[in-house]
Write a protein that holds these residues in place. Structure first.
Motif, PDB file in Angstrom:
ATOM      1  N   GLN A 184      -2.765 -16.997 -15.172  1.00  9.17           N
ATOM      2  CA  GLN A 184      -2.426 -17.357 -13.798  1.00  9.17           C
ATOM      3  C   GLN A 184      -2.496 -16.128 -12.905  1.00  9.17           C
ATOM      4  O   GLN A 184      -2.099 -15.037 -13.316  1.00  9.17           O
ATOM      5  CB  GLN A 184      -1.000 -17.940 -13.726  1.00  9.17           C
ATOM      6  CG  GLN A 184      -0.805 -19.193 -14.515  1.00  9.17           C
ATOM      7  CD  GLN A 184      -1.567 -20.349 -13.924  1.00  9.17           C
ATOM      8  OE1 GLN A 184      -1.583 -20.558 -12.719  1.00  9.17           O
ATOM      9  NE2 GLN A 184      -2.248 -21.108 -14.779  1.00  9.17           N
ATOM     10  N   GLN A 185      -2.981 -16.314 -11.696  1.00 12.81           N
ATOM     11  CA  GLN A 185      -2.978 -15.224 -10.728  1.00 12.81           C
ATOM     12  C   GLN A 185      -1.542 -15.020 -10.257  1.00 12.81           C
ATOM     13  O   GLN A 185      -0.854 -15.991  -9.921  1.00 12.81           O
ATOM     14  CB  GLN A 185      -3.895 -15.551  -9.559  1.00 12.81           C
ATOM     15  CG  GLN A 185      -5.341 -15.672  -9.987  1.00 12.81           C
ATOM     16  CD  GLN A 185      -6.257 -16.088  -8.858  1.00 12.81           C
ATOM     17  OE1 GLN A 185      -5.828 -16.670  -7.872  1.00 12.81           O
ATOM     18  NE2 GLN A 185      -7.532 -15.802  -9.022  1.00 12.81           N
ATOM     19  N   VAL A 186      -1.105 -13.762 -10.247  1.00 12.37           N
ATOM     20  CA  VAL A 186       0.286 -13.463  -9.910  1.00 12.37           C
ATOM     21  C   VAL A 186       0.376 -12.368  -8.853  1.00 12.37           C
ATOM     22  O   VAL A 186      -0.551 -11.589  -8.660  1.00 12.37           O
ATOM     23  CB  VAL A 186       1.098 -13.030 -11.156  1.00 12.37           C
ATOM     24  CG1 VAL A 186       1.270 -14.168 -12.127  1.00 12.37           C
ATOM     25  CG2 VAL A 186       0.460 -11.827 -11.833  1.00 12.37           C
ATOM     26  N   LYS A 187       1.505 -12.323  -8.188  1.00 11.35           N
ATOM     27  CA  LYS A 187       1.804 -11.299  -7.191  1.00 11.35           C
ATOM     28  C   LYS A 187       2.228 -10.033  -7.927  1.00 11.35           C
ATOM     29  O   LYS A 187       2.957 -10.098  -8.914  1.00 11.35           O
ATOM     30  CB  LYS A 187       2.935 -11.797  -6.299  1.00 11.35           C
ATOM     31  CG  LYS A 187       3.357 -10.852  -5.230  1.00 11.35           C
ATOM     32  CD  LYS A 187       4.543 -11.283  -4.399  1.00 11.35           C
ATOM     33  CE  LYS A 187       4.977 -12.684  -4.502  1.00 11.35           C
ATOM     34  NZ  LYS A 187       6.145 -13.032  -3.724  1.00 11.35           N
ATOM     35  N   THR A 188       1.758  -8.877  -7.443  1.00 15.99           N
ATOM     36  CA  THR A 188       2.146  -7.607  -8.051  1.00 15.99           C
ATOM     37  C   THR A 188       2.563  -6.619  -6.968  1.00 15.99           C
ATOM     38  O   THR A 188       2.091  -6.696  -5.837  1.00 15.99           O
ATOM     39  CB  THR A 188       0.992  -6.979  -8.858  1.00 15.99           C
ATOM     40  OG1 THR A 188      -0.170  -6.927  -8.051  1.00 15.99           O
ATOM     41  CG2 THR A 188       0.707  -7.738 -10.117  1.00 15.99           C
ATOM     42  N   GLU A 189       3.448  -5.728  -7.350  1.00 16.56           N
ATOM     43  CA  GLU A 189       3.859  -4.634  -6.465  1.00 16.56           C
ATOM     44  C   GLU A 189       3.644  -3.335  -7.209  1.00 16.56           C
ATOM     45  O   GLU A 189       3.829  -3.270  -8.422  1.00 16.56           O
ATOM     46  CB  GLU A 189       5.335  -4.763  -6.099  1.00 16.56           C
ATOM     47  CG  GLU A 189       5.644  -5.885  -5.158  1.00 16.56           C
ATOM     48  CD  GLU A 189       7.113  -5.914  -4.750  1.00 16.56           C
ATOM     49  OE1 GLU A 189       7.830  -4.902  -4.941  1.00 16.56           O
ATOM     50  OE2 GLU A 189       7.538  -6.953  -4.249  1.00 16.56           O
ATOM     51  N   PHE A 190       3.251  -2.321  -6.473  1.00 20.73           N
ATOM     52  CA  PHE A 190       3.091  -1.009  -7.083  1.00 20.73           C
ATOM     53  C   PHE A 190       3.206   0.064  -6.023  1.00 20.73           C
ATOM     54  O   PHE A 190       3.155  -0.209  -4.825  1.00 20.73           O
ATOM     55  CB  PHE A 190       1.765  -0.895  -7.852  1.00 20.73           C
ATOM     56  CG  PHE A 190       0.550  -1.125  -6.999  1.00 20.73           C
ATOM     57  CD1 PHE A 190      -0.129  -0.063  -6.446  1.00 20.73           C
ATOM     58  CD2 PHE A 190       0.093  -2.407  -6.760  1.00 20.73           C
ATOM     59  CE1 PHE A 190      -1.242  -0.269  -5.661  1.00 20.73           C
ATOM     60  CE2 PHE A 190      -1.027  -2.623  -5.973  1.00 20.73           C
ATOM     61  CZ  PHE A 190      -1.694  -1.551  -5.420  1.00 20.73           C
ATOM     62  N   LYS A 191       3.375   1.296  -6.494  1.00 24.92           N
ATOM     63  CA  LYS A 191       3.479   2.454  -5.602  1.00 24.92           C
ATOM     64  C   LYS A 191       2.254   3.315  -5.814  1.00 24.92           C
ATOM     65  O   LYS A 191       1.855   3.570  -6.949  1.00 24.92           O
ATOM     66  CB  LYS A 191       4.758   3.236  -5.889  1.00 24.92           C
ATOM     67  CG  LYS A 191       5.993   2.439  -5.545  1.00 24.92           C
ATOM     68  CD  LYS A 191       7.252   3.195  -5.851  1.00 24.92           C
ATOM     69  CE  LYS A 191       8.436   2.315  -5.510  1.00 24.92           C
ATOM     70  NZ  LYS A 191       9.687   2.931  -5.885  1.00 24.92           N
ATOM     71  N   LEU A 192       1.687   3.771  -4.707  1.00 30.08           N
ATOM     72  CA  LEU A 192       0.499   4.590  -4.773  1.00 30.08           C
ATOM     73  C   LEU A 192       0.753   5.886  -4.016  1.00 30.08           C
ATOM     74  O   LEU A 192       1.013   5.877  -2.808  1.00 30.08           O
ATOM     75  CB  LEU A 192      -0.678   3.838  -4.129  1.00 30.08           C
ATOM     76  CG  LEU A 192      -2.010   4.566  -4.130  1.00 30.08           C
ATOM     77  CD1 LEU A 192      -2.584   4.587  -5.540  1.00 30.08           C
ATOM     78  CD2 LEU A 192      -2.979   3.874  -3.189  1.00 30.08           C
ATOM     79  N   PRO A 193       0.675   7.030  -4.703  1.00 35.37           N
ATOM     80  CA  PRO A 193       0.825   8.313  -4.003  1.00 35.37           C
ATOM     81  C   PRO A 193      -0.480   8.684  -3.313  1.00 35.37           C
ATOM     82  O   PRO A 193      -1.564   8.503  -3.860  1.00 35.37           O
ATOM     83  CB  PRO A 193       1.146   9.293  -5.118  1.00 35.37           C
ATOM     84  CG  PRO A 193       0.630   8.670  -6.362  1.00 35.37           C
ATOM     85  CD  PRO A 193       0.599   7.192  -6.140  1.00 35.37           C
ATOM     86  N   VAL A 194      -0.376   9.176  -2.079  1.00 37.95           N
ATOM     87  CA  VAL A 194      -1.550   9.634  -1.322  1.00 37.95           C
ATOM     88  C   VAL A 194      -1.251  11.063  -0.880  1.00 37.95           C
ATOM     89  O   VAL A 194      -0.256  11.320  -0.203  1.00 37.95           O
ATOM     90  CB  VAL A 194      -1.816   8.741  -0.087  1.00 37.95           C
ATOM     91  CG1 VAL A 194      -2.972   9.285   0.723  1.00 37.95           C
ATOM     92  CG2 VAL A 194      -2.067   7.303  -0.505  1.00 37.95           C
ATOM     93  N   ILE A 195      -2.125  11.989  -1.276  1.00 37.27           N
ATOM     94  CA  ILE A 195      -1.924  13.408  -0.952  1.00 37.27           C
ATOM     95  C   ILE A 195      -2.593  13.707   0.388  1.00 37.27           C
ATOM     96  O   ILE A 195      -3.772  13.411   0.584  1.00 37.27           O
ATOM     97  CB  ILE A 195      -2.509  14.310  -2.050  1.00 37.27           C
ATOM     98  CG1 ILE A 195      -1.765  14.032  -3.346  1.00 37.27           C
ATOM     99  CG2 ILE A 195      -2.400  15.771  -1.655  1.00 37.27           C
ATOM    100  CD1 ILE A 195      -2.370  14.706  -4.556  1.00 37.27           C
ATOM    101  N   ILE A 196      -1.808  14.277   1.288  1.00 34.26           N
ATOM    102  CA  ILE A 196      -2.302  14.677   2.623  1.00 34.26           C
ATOM    103  C   ILE A 196      -2.328  16.198   2.665  1.00 34.26           C
ATOM    104  O   ILE A 196      -1.311  16.853   2.403  1.00 34.26           O
ATOM    105  CB  ILE A 196      -1.384  14.140   3.743  1.00 34.26           C
ATOM    106  CG1 ILE A 196      -1.275  12.628   3.705  1.00 34.26           C
ATOM    107  CG2 ILE A 196      -1.841  14.624   5.104  1.00 34.26           C
ATOM    108  CD1 ILE A 196      -2.524  11.905   4.123  1.00 34.26           C
ATOM    109  N   SER A 197      -3.478  16.721   2.995  1.00 35.35           N
ATOM    110  CA  SER A 197      -3.619  18.177   3.095  1.00 35.35           C
ATOM    111  C   SER A 197      -4.403  18.478   4.387  1.00 35.35           C
ATOM    112  O   SER A 197      -5.587  18.184   4.470  1.00 35.35           O
ATOM    113  CB  SER A 197      -4.362  18.720   1.883  1.00 35.35           C
ATOM    114  OG  SER A 197      -4.538  20.095   2.014  1.00 35.35           O
ATOM    115  N   VAL A 198      -3.702  19.016   5.360  1.00 33.69           N
ATOM    116  CA  VAL A 198      -4.315  19.347   6.652  1.00 33.69           C
ATOM    117  C   VAL A 198      -4.058  20.815   6.948  1.00 33.69           C
ATOM    118  O   VAL A 198      -2.914  21.272   6.931  1.00 33.69           O
ATOM    119  CB  VAL A 198      -3.743  18.463   7.793  1.00 33.69           C
ATOM    120  CG1 VAL A 198      -4.438  18.775   9.106  1.00 33.69           C
ATOM    121  CG2 VAL A 198      -3.858  16.987   7.468  1.00 33.69           C
ATOM    122  N   ASN A 199      -5.136  21.551   7.226  1.00 34.19           N
ATOM    123  CA  ASN A 199      -4.996  22.985   7.534  1.00 34.19           C
ATOM    124  C   ASN A 199      -5.335  23.239   8.997  1.00 34.19           C
ATOM    125  O   ASN A 199      -6.181  22.663   9.565  1.00 34.19           O
ATOM    126  CB  ASN A 199      -5.939  23.813   6.655  1.00 34.19           C
ATOM    127  CG  ASN A 199      -5.562  23.680   5.196  1.00 34.19           C
ATOM    128  OD1 ASN A 199      -4.401  23.580   4.864  1.00 34.19           O
ATOM    129  ND2 ASN A 199      -6.569  23.646   4.342  1.00 34.19           N
TER     130      ASN A 199
END
Length: 158
Positions: free
Chosen positions: A143-158
Motif C-alpha cells: 500500500q502507498q503510505v505517507k512518510t515523514e523524514f528530515k533532510l539536512p541541507v548545507i548552506i555555504s555562502v562566502n
C-alpha cells in the motif's frame, strides 16, 4: 455391557472438548496483525523516476535523498545571495510525502544568523521544492503510505 456403553459414552463426551474451536473475530486478527508491524520502516522508500534502477532498498533511499538535495542545491545556486558575513550552516527540513506522492514542508529549522543574513531563505527553499520531479510514495505491505523524514541541507555562502 451397559457399563461399557456408559463408559464409552462418557469418553466420547469428554473428548468433544478437544474439538471445541475458539472463535476469533476478524477485528482481533487485524489488531494482532497491526501489532506485528514495524511502523517506523517501509518496504520501499519514496523515489523519483531516476531512482527506479536502484536495486536495493538502501540504494533507493540514497538516490532519493541525493536527487532531492541536488535539486535544492541547484535551485539555490541560481540565485545571487549577498551576505555581510560568511555563512556555514546546516538547515534541517522536515518533509512529508503523502500517499499520492505530494511533498509538503512541515518545518524548516534555520539558525538565527542565517535567517538574519538571508531573510528569504525559507521562501527560496519552498520555491526550490515546488519544481521537483514526480515523486513515487513509499510503500508498506503493498500500500502507498505517507512518510515523514528530515533532510539536512548545507548552506555555504562566502
Amino acid at each position: 455391557m451397559k457399563q461399557i456403553c456408559v463408559f464409552l459414552g462418557f469418553l466420547i463426551l469428554m473428548s468433544c472438548e478437544y474439538f471445541n474451536v475458539k472463535k476469533t473475530s476478524s477485528d482481533a486478527i487485524l489488531k494482532e496483525e497491526l501489532q506485528t508491524f514495524n511502523w517506523n520502516e517501509v518496504d520501499e522508500y519514496p523515489s523519483f523516476p531516476e531512482c527506479d534502477s536502484a536495486i536495493s532498498k538502501q540504494k533507493r533511499k540514497q538516490c532519493f535523498e541525493y536527487v532531492l538535495t541536488t535539486h535544492i542545491t541547484r535551485f539555490l545556486q541560481k540565485d545571487t545571495i549577498v551576505v555581510t558575513q560568511n555563512i556555514e550552516d546546516t538547515l534541517l527540513l522536515q518533509l512529508q510525502i503523502s500517499e499520492k506522492g505530494e511533498l509538503s514542508v512541515l518545518h524548516i529549522k534555520v539558525d538565527s544568523l542565517t535567517s538574519q543574513e538571508i531573510p528569504n531563505i525559507k521562501d527560496l527553499l519552498l520555491h526550490g521544492l515546488d519544481s521537483l520531479p514526480k515523486i513515487f510514495p513509499a510503500i508498506k505491505r503493498g500500500q502507498q503510505v505517507k512518510t515523514e523524514f528530515k533532510l539536512p541541507v548545507i548552506i555555504s555562502v562566502n
